[in-house]
Design a protein around this motif. Structure first.
Motif, PDB file in Angstrom:
ATOM      1  N   HIS A 178      30.709 -77.923  56.731  1.00 54.54           N
ATOM      2  CA  HIS A 178      31.958 -77.192  56.933  1.00 54.54           C
ATOM      3  C   HIS A 178      33.083 -77.804  56.102  1.00 54.54           C
ATOM      4  CE1 HIS A 178      30.347 -75.870  61.152  1.00 54.54           C
ATOM      5  NE2 HIS A 178      29.770 -75.233  60.150  1.00 54.54           N
ATOM      6  N   LEU A 179      33.147 -79.133  56.076  1.00 53.30           N
ATOM      7  CA  LEU A 179      34.163 -79.816  55.287  1.00 53.30           C
ATOM      8  C   LEU A 179      34.016 -79.483  53.802  1.00 53.30           C
ATOM      9  CD1 LEU A 179      34.018 -83.330  57.003  1.00 53.30           C
ATOM     10  CD2 LEU A 179      35.925 -81.721  57.144  1.00 53.30           C
ATOM     11  N   LEU A 180      32.782 -79.543  53.314  1.00 55.50           N
ATOM     12  CA  LEU A 180      32.548 -79.300  51.889  1.00 55.50           C
ATOM     13  C   LEU A 180      32.825 -77.857  51.505  1.00 55.50           C
ATOM     14  CD1 LEU A 180      29.350 -81.453  51.368  1.00 55.50           C
ATOM     15  CD2 LEU A 180      31.548 -81.784  50.227  1.00 55.50           C
ATOM     16  N   ARG A 181      32.500 -76.933  52.384  1.00 56.43           N
ATOM     17  CA  ARG A 181      32.764 -75.518  52.080  1.00 56.43           C
ATOM     18  C   ARG A 181      34.263 -75.295  51.861  1.00 56.43           C
ATOM     19  NH1 ARG A 181      31.043 -73.318  56.550  1.00 56.43           N
ATOM     20  NH2 ARG A 181      28.880 -73.335  55.863  1.00 56.43           N
ATOM     21  N   SER A 182      35.069 -75.870  52.724  1.00 58.91           N
ATOM     22  CA  SER A 182      36.523 -75.737  52.595  1.00 58.91           C
ATOM     23  C   SER A 182      37.046 -76.471  51.368  1.00 58.91           C
ATOM     24  CB  SER A 182      37.202 -76.279  53.859  1.00 58.91           C
ATOM     25  OG  SER A 182      38.601 -76.267  53.732  1.00 58.91           O
ATOM     26  N   ALA A 183      36.580 -77.708  51.169  1.00 53.98           N
ATOM     27  CA  ALA A 183      37.074 -78.523  50.052  1.00 53.98           C
ATOM     28  C   ALA A 183      36.713 -77.914  48.703  1.00 53.98           C
ATOM     29  CB  ALA A 183      36.519 -79.941  50.155  1.00 53.98           C
ATOM     30  N   LEU A 184      35.486 -77.430  48.558  1.00 47.00           N
ATOM     31  CA  LEU A 184      35.052 -76.865  47.280  1.00 47.00           C
ATOM     32  C   LEU A 184      35.802 -75.581  46.958  1.00 47.00           C
ATOM     33  CD1 LEU A 184      31.210 -77.500  47.611  1.00 47.00           C
ATOM     34  CD2 LEU A 184      32.769 -78.601  45.988  1.00 47.00           C
ATOM     35  N   ALA A 185      36.179 -74.824  47.990  1.00 49.38           N
ATOM     36  CA  ALA A 185      36.927 -73.590  47.770  1.00 49.38           C
ATOM     37  C   ALA A 185      38.362 -73.872  47.330  1.00 49.38           C
ATOM     38  CB  ALA A 185      36.919 -72.746  49.040  1.00 49.38           C
ATOM     39  N   GLU A 186      38.970 -74.913  47.884  1.00 51.45           N
ATOM     40  CA  GLU A 186      40.373 -75.214  47.618  1.00 51.45           C
ATOM     41  C   GLU A 186      40.577 -76.132  46.409  1.00 51.45           C
ATOM     42  OE1 GLU A 186      43.122 -74.062  49.212  1.00 51.45           O
ATOM     43  OE2 GLU A 186      41.783 -72.711  50.294  1.00 51.45           O
ATOM     44  N   PHE A 187      39.561 -76.901  46.052  1.00 51.16           N
ATOM     45  CA  PHE A 187      39.718 -77.933  45.036  1.00 51.16           C
ATOM     46  C   PHE A 187      40.230 -77.425  43.681  1.00 51.16           C
ATOM     47  CE2 PHE A 187      37.652 -81.053  42.011  1.00 51.16           C
ATOM     48  CZ  PHE A 187      38.569 -82.070  42.257  1.00 51.16           C
ATOM     49  N   ALA A 213      42.792 -82.246  42.642  1.00 54.18           N
ATOM     50  CA  ALA A 213      42.613 -83.593  43.202  1.00 54.18           C
ATOM     51  C   ALA A 213      42.441 -83.481  44.705  1.00 54.18           C
ATOM     52  CB  ALA A 213      43.801 -84.491  42.867  1.00 54.18           C
ATOM     53  N   VAL A 214      41.528 -84.280  45.258  1.00 51.39           N
ATOM     54  CA  VAL A 214      41.297 -84.290  46.695  1.00 51.39           C
ATOM     55  C   VAL A 214      41.165 -85.733  47.164  1.00 51.39           C
ATOM     56  CG1 VAL A 214      38.791 -84.026  46.377  1.00 51.39           C
ATOM     57  CG2 VAL A 214      39.821 -83.480  48.588  1.00 51.39           C
ATOM     58  N   VAL A 215      41.718 -86.021  48.332  1.00 54.21           N
ATOM     59  CA  VAL A 215      41.543 -87.320  48.977  1.00 54.21           C
ATOM     60  C   VAL A 215      40.741 -87.108  50.253  1.00 54.21           C
ATOM     61  CG1 VAL A 215      42.653 -89.285  50.097  1.00 54.21           C
ATOM     62  CG2 VAL A 215      43.670 -88.294  48.036  1.00 54.21           C
ATOM     63  N   TRP A 216      39.602 -87.810  50.333  1.00 54.58           N
ATOM     64  CA  TRP A 216      38.784 -87.822  51.542  1.00 54.58           C
ATOM     65  C   TRP A 216      39.153 -89.069  52.338  1.00 54.58           C
ATOM     66  CZ3 TRP A 216      35.566 -83.851  52.838  1.00 54.58           C
ATOM     67  CH2 TRP A 216      35.209 -82.955  51.827  1.00 54.58           C
ATOM     68  N   SER A 217      39.476 -88.906  53.630  1.00 52.88           N
ATOM     69  CA  SER A 217      39.902 -90.034  54.467  1.00 52.88           C
ATOM     70  C   SER A 217      39.174 -90.018  55.794  1.00 52.88           C
ATOM     71  CB  SER A 217      41.415 -89.977  54.730  1.00 52.88           C
ATOM     72  OG  SER A 217      42.160 -89.988  53.536  1.00 52.88           O
ATOM     73  N   PHE A 275      47.959 -82.653  45.962  1.00 50.18           N
ATOM     74  CA  PHE A 275      46.554 -82.978  46.212  1.00 50.18           C
ATOM     75  C   PHE A 275      46.089 -82.404  47.549  1.00 50.18           C
ATOM     76  CE2 PHE A 275      48.690 -86.478  48.376  1.00 50.18           C
ATOM     77  CZ  PHE A 275      47.900 -86.726  49.489  1.00 50.18           C
ATOM     78  N   LEU A 276      44.807 -82.139  47.636  1.00 53.23           N
ATOM     79  CA  LEU A 276      44.167 -81.657  48.859  1.00 53.23           C
ATOM     80  C   LEU A 276      43.760 -82.858  49.699  1.00 53.23           C
ATOM     81  CD1 LEU A 276      42.820 -79.312  50.509  1.00 53.23           C
ATOM     82  CD2 LEU A 276      40.783 -79.659  49.068  1.00 53.23           C
ATOM     83  N   TRP A 277      44.092 -82.840  50.979  1.00 52.92           N
ATOM     84  CA  TRP A 277      43.741 -83.952  51.866  1.00 52.92           C
ATOM     85  C   TRP A 277      42.715 -83.497  52.877  1.00 52.92           C
ATOM     86  CZ3 TRP A 277      46.671 -86.393  56.499  1.00 52.92           C
ATOM     87  CH2 TRP A 277      46.145 -87.671  56.777  1.00 52.92           C
ATOM     88  N   MET A 278      41.557 -84.148  52.884  1.00 53.21           N
ATOM     89  CA  MET A 278      40.469 -83.836  53.804  1.00 53.21           C
ATOM     90  C   MET A 278      40.254 -85.027  54.738  1.00 53.21           C
ATOM     91  SD  MET A 278      39.526 -80.783  52.910  1.00 53.21           S
ATOM     92  CE  MET A 278      38.047 -80.668  53.935  1.00 53.21           C
ATOM     93  N   THR A 279      40.582 -84.860  56.014  1.00 48.80           N
ATOM     94  CA  THR A 279      40.368 -85.922  56.992  1.00 48.80           C
ATOM     95  C   THR A 279      39.038 -85.678  57.701  1.00 48.80           C
ATOM     96  OG1 THR A 279      41.643 -84.700  58.668  1.00 48.80           O
ATOM     97  CG2 THR A 279      42.821 -86.324  57.329  1.00 48.80           C
ATOM     98  N   VAL A 280      38.285 -86.742  57.878  1.00 50.29           N
ATOM     99  CA  VAL A 280      36.936 -86.661  58.434  1.00 50.29           C
ATOM    100  C   VAL A 280      36.883 -87.460  59.722  1.00 50.29           C
ATOM    101  CG1 VAL A 280      34.490 -87.080  57.978  1.00 50.29           C
ATOM    102  CG2 VAL A 280      36.027 -86.523  56.078  1.00 50.29           C
ATOM    103  N   SER A 281      36.318 -86.866  60.758  1.00 47.15           N
ATOM    104  CA  SER A 281      36.117 -87.559  62.030  1.00 47.15           C
ATOM    105  C   SER A 281      34.626 -87.737  62.274  1.00 47.15           C
ATOM    106  CB  SER A 281      36.751 -86.774  63.183  1.00 47.15           C
ATOM    107  OG  SER A 281      36.094 -85.524  63.357  1.00 47.15           O
ATOM    108  N   ALA A 282      34.303 -88.518  63.306  1.00 44.85           N
ATOM    109  CA  ALA A 282      32.889 -88.785  63.589  1.00 44.85           C
ATOM    110  C   ALA A 282      32.129 -87.509  63.920  1.00 44.85           C
ATOM    111  CB  ALA A 282      32.774 -89.783  64.739  1.00 44.85           C
ATOM    112  N   GLY A 283      32.810 -86.529  64.516  1.00 47.52           N
ATOM    113  CA  GLY A 283      32.152 -85.286  64.905  1.00 47.52           C
ATOM    114  C   GLY A 283      32.218 -84.183  63.876  1.00 47.52           C
ATOM    115  N   SER A 284      32.791 -84.463  62.715  1.00 48.66           N
ATOM    116  CA  SER A 284      32.929 -83.435  61.670  1.00 48.66           C
ATOM    117  C   SER A 284      31.570 -83.020  61.116  1.00 48.66           C
ATOM    118  CB  SER A 284      33.799 -83.960  60.530  1.00 48.66           C
ATOM    119  OG  SER A 284      35.115 -84.235  60.958  1.00 48.66           O
TER     120      SER A 284
END
Length: 201
Positions: free
Chosen positions: A89-98, A103-107, A76-85
């Motif tokens: 940018h997160l979605l561009r990477s996630a959609l390309a790799e998904f 399966a992807v986990v957003w945390s 599975f793809l793991w996407m960690t999100v911080s307050a400054g994210s």
């Protein structure tokens, strides 16, 4: 006078706070005082916090092996999100790799919870509402250190428990009996909406 950093601590949303008081405060052998938001404010106001400055934060790290979701796919793809994210940018990477992972986990935790929810909802829309979803909420510990500005007083440690959210999105069917499951075509669960509203209030 209250410093901006102290006011930030008081206003930070959290589930529980424990003050590890120095021995000179005579709070008992453990020196741990569990406090709610208002009592925490009163407590530090009564103990001369102008004599302290904000020190380091020690945060319990988010770890891939500790995601509380059963039967996660091996790849599975793991996407960690911080307050400054940045969400775009997160979605561009996630959609390309998904497509390679299926399966992807957003945390994310604390102030990042709202962004985790937003990323998951946008990604579901990009896939036409066809993704299966599983939500889990847990907590992690953050220790705030307050350093003395005057002699003969001890360092103060404040422990907070921050909410953490994990959202699994999958192209493949998930266990519908698992707590937190959402079938394709549904929006974010009510408990996640409530958690996000608490963060914003």
């Amino acid at each position: 006078m209250w410093s901006e950093s102290m006011q930030t601590v008081v206003n930070t949303w959290h589930s529980s706070t424990t003050v590890l008081a120095p021995p000179s405060w005579n709070t008992g052998s453990a020196h741990q005082l569990p406090l709610g938001r208002l009592s925490y404010f009163s407590f530090i106001q009564q103990h001369h916090m102008e004599n302290y400055c904000k020190g380091k934060n020690v945060e319990e790290p988010l770890q891939k092996d500790n995601i509380p979701i059963p039967n996660l796919p091996d790849n599975f793809l793991w996407m960690t999100v911080s307050a400054g994210s940045k969400i775009q940018h997160l979605l561009r990477s996630a959609l390309a790799e998904f497509p390679k992972h299926r399966a992807v986990v957003w945390s994310g935790s604390g102030p990042a919870v709202g962004k985790v929810v937003s990323c998951a909802e946008i990604m579901k829309k990009k896939h036409g509402g066809s993704l299966y979803q599983l939500n889990k909420i847990c907590y992690r510990t953050v220790e705030e250190y307050w350093d003395p500005l005057v002699e003969n007083i001890d360092q103060l440690v404040v422990k907070r428990r921050l909410p953490v959210i994990h959202i699994l999105l999958s192209m493949d069917a998930l266990d519908a009996s698992e707590l937190g499951y959402q079938p394709p075509g549904t929006t974010i669960a009510r408990e996640l909406q409530a958690l996000n509203m608490n963060r914003q209030s």
